[in-house]
Design a protein around this motif. Structure first.
Motif: not given
Length: 60
Positions: A6, A8, A12, A29-31, A33-36
Motif C-alpha cells: 500500500r 501513499t 509533491s 498517482f494523480k493527487k 495523499h492518494q493511496t494505491r
C-alpha cells in the motif's frame, strides 16, 4: 516479502527531477495523499526505491 504493498504519495512531484515525476505518473498517482495498492514485485520495488523520499510504503 509481502504479497501487496500500500503506497501513499506524501510529497509533491512538482519540484522533482523529470525522471521522478515520470515514475510517479507511471505508478498512477494523480493527487497528493492518494493511496494505491500494488502486487509486490521487483519492478514495483525498484520504482518505489527511486522515489522513496516521496512515498510512504506499507506491506499488507
Amino acid at each position: 516479502m509481502a504479497n501487496k504493498l500500500r503506497v501513499t504519495l506524501v510529497k509533491s512531484p512538482i519540484a522533482q527531477v523529470p525522471k521522478n515525476r515520470l515514475t510517479v505518473a507511471a505508478l498512477g498517482f494523480k493527487k497528493m495523499h492518494q493511496t494505491r495498492e500494488f502486487n509486490d514485485s521487483p519492478a514495483v520495488r525498484g520504482m518505489l526505491k527511486q522515489i522513496q523520499h516521496m512515498v510512504k510504503v506499507e506491506e499488507i
